[in-house]
Design an enzyme around this catalytic site. Structure first.
Site, short mmCIF file in Angstrom:
data_model
loop_
_atom_site.label_atom_id
_atom_site.label_comp_id
_atom_site.label_asym_id
_atom_site.label_seq_id
_atom_site.Cartn_x
_atom_site.Cartn_y
_atom_site.Cartn_z
N SER A 137 0.82 -1.21 0.00
CA SER A 137 0.00 0.00 0.00
C SER A 137 0.85 1.25 0.00
CB SER A 137 -0.96 0.00 1.19
OG SER A 137 -0.30 -0.35 2.37
N HIS A 158 -2.68 -3.26 -6.58
CA HIS A 158 -3.12 -2.81 -5.24
C HIS A 158 -4.64 -2.90 -5.13
CE1 HIS A 158 -3.59 0.50 -2.03
NE2 HIS A 158 -3.32 -0.65 -1.46
N GLU A 170 -5.56 -0.77 -8.38
CA GLU A 170 -4.54 0.12 -8.93
C GLU A 170 -3.45 -0.77 -9.53
OE1 GLU A 170 -4.79 4.08 -6.14
OE2 GLU A 170 -3.67 2.39 -5.32
N ASN A 208 -4.44 5.87 -1.73
CA ASN A 208 -3.89 6.12 -0.39
C ASN A 208 -3.23 7.49 -0.28
OD1 ASN A 208 -4.79 3.84 0.85
ND2 ASN A 208 -2.92 2.65 0.53
N1 3HC Z 1 -17.30 -10.23 1.69
C1 3HC Z 1 -18.42 -10.40 0.99
N2 3HC Z 1 -19.46 -9.56 1.01
C2 3HC Z 1 -19.36 -8.47 1.78
C3 3HC Z 1 -18.22 -8.20 2.56
C4 3HC Z 1 -17.14 -9.15 2.50
N3 3HC Z 1 -16.00 -8.99 3.20
N4 3HC Z 1 -18.41 -7.03 3.22
C5 3HC Z 1 -19.63 -6.59 2.88
N5 3HC Z 1 -20.20 -7.46 1.99
C6 3HC Z 1 -21.51 -7.32 1.32
C7 3HC Z 1 -22.50 -8.30 1.85
O1 3HC Z 1 -23.40 -8.64 0.86
C8 3HC Z 1 -23.19 -7.46 2.91
O2 3HC Z 1 -24.42 -7.98 3.25
P1 3HC Z 1 -24.53 -8.99 4.55
O3 3HC Z 1 -24.12 -8.18 5.75
O4 3HC Z 1 -25.97 -9.38 4.56
O5 3HC Z 1 -23.61 -10.15 4.33
C9 3HC Z 1 -23.28 -6.13 2.21
O6 3HC Z 1 -22.04 -6.00 1.53
C10 3HC Z 1 -23.49 -4.94 3.09
O7 3HC Z 1 -22.48 -4.88 4.05
P2 3HC Z 1 -22.67 -4.06 5.39
O8 3HC Z 1 -24.10 -4.15 5.83
O9 3HC Z 1 -21.61 -4.56 6.33
O10 3HC Z 1 -22.33 -2.52 5.14
P3 3HC Z 1 -22.22 -1.56 3.88
O11 3HC Z 1 -23.43 -1.58 3.03
O12 3HC Z 1 -21.78 -0.26 4.45
O13 3HC Z 1 -21.00 -2.09 2.98
C11 3HC Z 1 -18.66 -1.76 2.75
C12 3HC Z 1 -19.78 -2.41 3.55
C13 3HC Z 1 -18.65 -2.29 1.34
C14 3HC Z 1 -17.39 -2.15 3.49
C15 3HC Z 1 -18.85 -0.18 2.73
O14 3HC Z 1 -19.08 0.29 4.01
C16 3HC Z 1 -17.66 0.55 2.14
O15 3HC Z 1 -17.51 0.65 0.94
N6 3HC Z 1 -16.78 1.10 3.03
C17 3HC Z 1 -15.57 1.80 2.61
C18 3HC Z 1 -14.48 0.81 2.35
C19 3HC Z 1 -13.22 1.46 1.86
O16 3HC Z 1 -13.11 2.67 1.69
N7 3HC Z 1 -12.22 0.62 1.61
C20 3HC Z 1 -10.92 1.06 1.17
C21 3HC Z 1 -10.02 1.16 2.34
S1 3HC Z 1 -8.38 1.65 1.87
C22 3HC Z 1 -7.61 0.23 1.45
O17 3HC Z 1 -8.12 -0.86 1.56
C23 3HC Z 1 -6.21 0.37 0.93
C24 3HC Z 1 -5.17 -0.15 1.88
O18 3HC Z 1 -3.93 -0.10 1.21
C25 3HC Z 1 -5.07 0.64 3.17
#
Ligand code: 3HC
Length: 302
Positions: A137, A158, A170, A208
């Site tokens: 990252s 990424h 990415e 990031n």
């Molecule tokens: N696997 C499969 N399905 C998933 C899942 C997973 N790990 N997480 C969520 N889902 C799906 C499921 O269908 C879930 O329904 P369920 O709870 O009945 O199983 C559905 O998404 C809805 O999930 P939630 O009710 O938990 O909540 P949200 O609707 O808010 O979705 C989220 C969750 C997709 C994580 C959303 O909140 C989101 O997009 N958050 C931001 C994430 C983000 O910005 N990520 C990038 C971080 S930076 C990074 O990773 C880079 C690194 O280098 C630091």
């Protein structure tokens, strides 16, 4: 042109067999998505315990995907899960696994020396055409690749957490990455059903580089007493349309990971105010409060 493309063994191999190194959240997610899209995948980690946890995590996540994707026909969802699980196996012996692989994706600890040692060793045993990619990252791809003799077949892939849900990859072209390798990584990302963007080998690439300073600004705003965590999170969710507020996202990404990234950038460019460190973040990490994965970070989790 014909001779040049013939000499490029990397371009002649479609990526079918994938080795993912590192059984943490990111590695397991990458393995799951690759297996779900018809690739044969081996997930490698030195710890059998971690591999057991990753296999369980993949199954749980697949159930969530299937529940959504096959809401009308649960029996098709079960068949989908079984089919995907057949495509993925685990191993603790990277050296023997890479002998039959088209692509190695590394998602291990963010430590340059450890990554260099791993790739240096794999470079000696992997076939000529095998492409190496790191999911780092914040480290430079060129620095990681420097321990190998396949700089032209080395790039960055990424992914974002949670990998099964986040559509972006990415794809990083380091100065020595060949166009064929870069194209193969773009194609692979598309084959995973993801949307690739092209990145240069610069700190934090695109996401990031923007996201981490933003999250750190939120912590500093809170440290100055200008807003509660809860209000800042609500404000960014409802006022800017972010799915999670910055403190929720920091907890989700992991406070140790976030601290590691900002500390590295601060050391590289100490005068840049965007790369300032945070006493509050440092305190939470020193107390082992690393976010959702440890049950407590900025917030407490059940
Ligand atoms: N696997 C499969 N399905 C998933 C899942 C997973 N790990 N997480 C969520 N889902 C799906 C499921 O269908 C879930 O329904 P369920 O709870 O009945 O199983 C559905 O998404 C809805 O999930 P939630 O009710 O938990 O909540 P949200 O609707 O808010 O979705 C989220 C969750 C997709 C994580 C959303 O909140 C989101 O997009 N958050 C931001 C994430 C983000 O910005 N990520 C990038 C971080 S930076 C990074 O990773 C880079 C690194 O280098 C630091």
């Amino acid at each position: 042109q014909y001779i040049r493309s013939l000499s490029s063994s990397a371009a002649l191999h479609a990526i079918k067999h994938v080795t993912v190194i590192g059984g943490g959240l990111m590695g397991a997610g990458i393995a799951q998505v690759a297996a779900s899209t018809g690739h044969s995948v081996v997930l490698v980690d030195t710890s059998e315990d971690i591999l057991k946890k990753s296999a369980k995590g993949i199954e749980t996540s697949l159930k969530r995907v299937a529940k959504k994707k096959f809401a009308e026909k649960p029996e098709d969802g079960e068949a989908f899960i079984q089919k995907v699980l057949k495509n993925v196996s685990t191993s603790s012996d990277a050296a023997s696994i890479v002998q039959g692989t088209d692509l190695v994706v590394e998602a291990i600890v963010e430590n340059l020396k450890v990554k260099q040692d791993l790739f240096g060793a794999l470079d000696k045993v992997a076939p000529e055409h095998t492409i190496f990619a790191s999911n780092t990252s914040s480290l430079q791809i060129a620095d990681i690749a420097s321990s190998t003799a396949r700089l032209d077949r080395f790039g960055g892939l990424h992914f974002f957490n949670p990998v099964p849900m986040m559509k972006l990859v990415e794809v990083i072209k380091a100065p020595a990455t060949s166009q064929q390798t870069f194209d193969a990584l773009l194609e692979f990302s598309k084959a995973l059903g993801k949307h690739p963007v092209s990145c240069k080998d610069t700190p934090g690439f695109i996401v990031n580089r923007l996201l981490v300073p933003y999250m750190m600004e939120a912590v500093r705003l809170h440290e100055r007493g200008h807003g509660s965590k809860e209000d800042i999170d609500v404000a960014m969710r409802l006022g800017a349309g972010y799915p999670m507020g910055p403190f929720e996202l920091l907890d989700y990404v992991g406070l140790d990971t976030s601290k590691f990234i900002i500390d590295g950038w601060h050391a590289m460019d100490p005068d840049n105010p965007l790369f300032g460190t945070s006493p509050l973040l440092n305190k939470l990490v020193s107390e082992g409060k690393l976010g959702k994965k440890t049950g407590e970070g900025f917030y407490k989790y059940k």
